[in-house]
Write an enzyme that holds these catalytic residues in place. Structure first.
Site, PDB file in Angstrom:
ATOM      1  N   ASP A   1      -3.986   7.987   1.815  1.00 58.83           N
ATOM      2  CA  ASP A   1      -3.110   6.963   2.404  1.00 58.83           C
ATOM      3  C   ASP A   1      -3.345   6.801   3.906  1.00 58.83           C
ATOM      4  OD1 ASP A   1      -1.999   6.537  -0.067  1.00 58.83           O
ATOM      5  OD2 ASP A   1      -0.297   7.862   0.263  1.00 58.83           O
TER       6      ASP A   1
ATOM      7  N   ARG B   1       1.002   0.044   5.141  1.00 61.09           N
ATOM      8  CA  ARG B   1       0.077   0.848   5.956  1.00 61.09           C
ATOM      9  C   ARG B   1      -0.907  -0.039   6.735  1.00 61.09           C
ATOM     10  NH1 ARG B   1       1.904   5.787   4.414  1.00 61.09           N
ATOM     11  NH2 ARG B   1       2.268   6.081   2.203  1.00 61.09           N
TER      12      ARG B   1
HETATM   13  C1  S3P Z   1       1.025   9.497  -4.365  1.00 60.99           C
HETATM   14  C2  S3P Z   1      -0.281   9.624  -4.722  1.00 60.99           C
HETATM   15  C3  S3P Z   1      -1.358   8.785  -4.188  1.00 60.99           C
HETATM   16  C4  S3P Z   1      -0.924   8.021  -2.944  1.00 60.99           C
HETATM   17  C5  S3P Z   1       0.430   7.430  -3.088  1.00 60.99           C
HETATM   18  C6  S3P Z   1       1.466   8.503  -3.375  1.00 60.99           C
HETATM   19  C7  S3P Z   1       2.026  10.387  -4.981  1.00 60.99           C
HETATM   20  O1  S3P Z   1      -1.764   7.851  -5.162  1.00 60.99           O
HETATM   21  O2  S3P Z   1      -1.864   7.021  -2.637  1.00 60.99           O
HETATM   22  O3  S3P Z   1       0.809   6.741  -1.917  1.00 60.99           O
HETATM   23  O4  S3P Z   1       3.147  10.511  -4.456  1.00 60.99           O
HETATM   24  O5  S3P Z   1       1.708  11.009  -6.002  1.00 60.99           O
HETATM   25  P1  S3P Z   1      -2.816   8.255  -6.313  1.00 60.99           P
HETATM   26  O6  S3P Z   1      -2.289   9.436  -6.947  1.00 60.99           O
HETATM   27  O7  S3P Z   1      -2.848   7.106  -7.269  1.00 60.99           O
HETATM   28  O8  S3P Z   1      -4.120   8.404  -5.605  1.00 60.99           O
END
Ligand code: S3P
Length: 455
Positions: free
Chosen positions: A329, A404
């Site tokens: 992120d 973001r």
């Molecule tokens: C998150 C996992 C990430 C991240 C998202 C929050 C989470 O996504 O990008 O903002 O809280 O498990 P992905 O697991 O799809 O990569």
């Protein structure tokens, strides 16, 4: 949606500030608090709209939640088997984490739930979560995606769990590292009559594993493989209290701003320092940035500490491999770092950014170009030519509704050769409702125009 008018900095950024509670940890705390037996407390500062989506979902399924004046939540857990059918569709808003984590829990229920989301969430791929849940016996359907063959999107219909009303054991290899999918599988595993094994190509954030383990669920990780065996468990989650650590993903915007605005010193207090999330600190250090993290202790299995950042001369670098899931992120804001570094920065192995709140490789390329930064867009990343010595070109950019991207554009605008406009900035409230106020506290001059909402 309000716009922001961001003035170039005339002084360094200075100060010691808090950030909102970690969005990922708060999602899990709210969800597990709702499934626990007894009254849990979730404290830890302002929550963004994504967390409120998870909270509203649990309320819709009969979980009692009281909000305290200081922002704390008192959650009267329904117990693992105590959720009731919601009266209508559950709106997950902009939050992929809400939709995907809830799917894991709803897969095990004897009632049907429809999950919907906003325009951005309704474009995001959901087969990645439907496929493993179906393999263990769940009913989950989505809308066929006209652009990607075999893909489904929201609205999702999850449940009811068909006969024999119990999920089966599962061994599953994720094609792409994803904490959301891994967590959905693990949460469904709480209801299964056999063990759950999930393996990822690279380790993604492990908040679900840490929280379940702290609550006594038999779960263990070996490298990128996680095993959960609910048959060796009492079947009840105890109530708990958590003071959610600050969100390093929110802090990253302030820490990078401190790196690139000459003379700045910024401290961010009490943020989560889980090693599956600290990739951005490693990126900053590798590019020559000064950054120190001081550990303070632990919160329900999550390390917490203060982070100190000071402006630095940066050099371009390479961002790829295992660092990508550990900074997934933060890659948009890492682009701001690259924009001010001497030389070229290559971001690779990051194709997942194309299926986030926006196509973040395309949106960042557009935003960087608008600020006068040279960038080449590749299938799985970006190549950015740093502009270390002269102001960036003041720009008029839109966030494409992605929080973001909006915050990254604000940080870039601090170094513009005049005021910049960041359009469609209300989305910042998704994860960092006090972003504008926090930036102002550090010395930035930002005006909110066309109404209220982002400050
Ligand atoms: C998150 C996992 C990430 C991240 C998202 C929050 C989470 O996504 O990008 O903002 O809280 O498990 P992905 O697991 O799809 O990569």
């Amino acid at each position: 949606m309000p716009d922001l008018l961001v003035h170039p900095v005339s002084t360094p950024l200075h100060g010691s500030v808090p950030v909102p509670g970690d969005k990922s940890i708060a999602h899990r705390a709210i969800l597990l608090g709702g499934l626990a037996s007894g009254v849990s407390r979730v404290e830890g500062g302002s929550m963004g709209e994504d967390n409120l989506s998870t909270l509203a979902a649990l309320r819709a399924m009969g979980v009692g939640v009281t909000e305290e004046p200081g922002g704390g939540l008192v959650i009267d857990g329904a117990g693992l088997h105590g959720l009731v059918a919601p009266r209508g569709p559950i709106d997950c808003g902009n939050s992929g984490t809400t939709m995907r984590l809830l799917s894991g829990v709803l897969a095990a229920q004897r009632f049907k739930t429809i999950l919907i989301g906003d325009a951005s969430l309704s474009r995001r791929p959901m087969n990645r979560v439907a496929k493993p849940l179906r393999l263990r016996g769940a009913h989950i359907e989505g809308k066929a995606d006209p652009k990607r063959i075999g893909e489904i999107t929201a609205p999702l219909e999850v449940g009811p769990l068909p006969q024999p009303h119990v999920l089966a054991s599962l061994e599953y290899e994720l094609p792409v590292a994803s904490a959301q999918v891994k967590s959905a599988i693990l949460l469904s595993g709480l209801y299964a009559d056999g063990p759950t094994y999930v393996n990822e190509p690279l380790v993604s954030r492990d908040h679900t594993e840490r929280m379940l383990s702290a609550l006594g669920v038999p779960i263990r990780a070996v490298g990128a493989m996680v095993e959960l065996d609910a048959t060796a468990w009492s079947g009840a989650l105890p109530a708990f209290t958590i003071r959610v650590p600050g969100d390093l993903s929110a802090a990253a915007f302030l820490l990078v701003a401190a790196q690139i605005v000459p003379g700045s010193r910024v401290d961010v207090r009490r943020v989560g320092l889980n090693p599956t999330r600290t990739g951005i600190l490693d990126v900053i250090r590798a590019m020559g940035g000064q950054i120190d993290a001081v550990a303070l202790g632990d919160e329900l299995g999550e390390p917490v500490g203060d982070v100190h950042a000071a402006a630095s001369a940066l050099i371009g670098g390479r961002i790829g491999g295992e660092i990508v899931p550990r900074s997934i992120d933060e890659i948009p804001i890492a682009c701001a770092l690259a924009a001010r570094a001497r030389g070229e920065t290559t971001i690779f192995d990051a194709a997942e950014l194309r299926v986030k709140e926006s196509d973040r490789l395309a949106t960042m390329a557009r935003v960087l170009r608008a600020f006068g930064v040279g960038v080449e867009e590749r299938d799985d990343g970006l190549v950015i030519q740093g502009v270390p010595d002269r102001p960036l070109t003041a720009a008029d950019v839109t966030s494409d509704g992605d929080h973001r991207i909006a915050m990254t554009a604000v940080v870039l605008a601090l170094l513009g050769d005049g005021p910049s406009r960041v359009r469609d900035a209300g989305c910042i409230a998704t994860s960092f409702p006090r972003f504008v106020g926090t930036m102002r506290a550090l010395g930035a001059r930002i005006e909110v125009i066309e109404g209220e909402g982002a400050a």
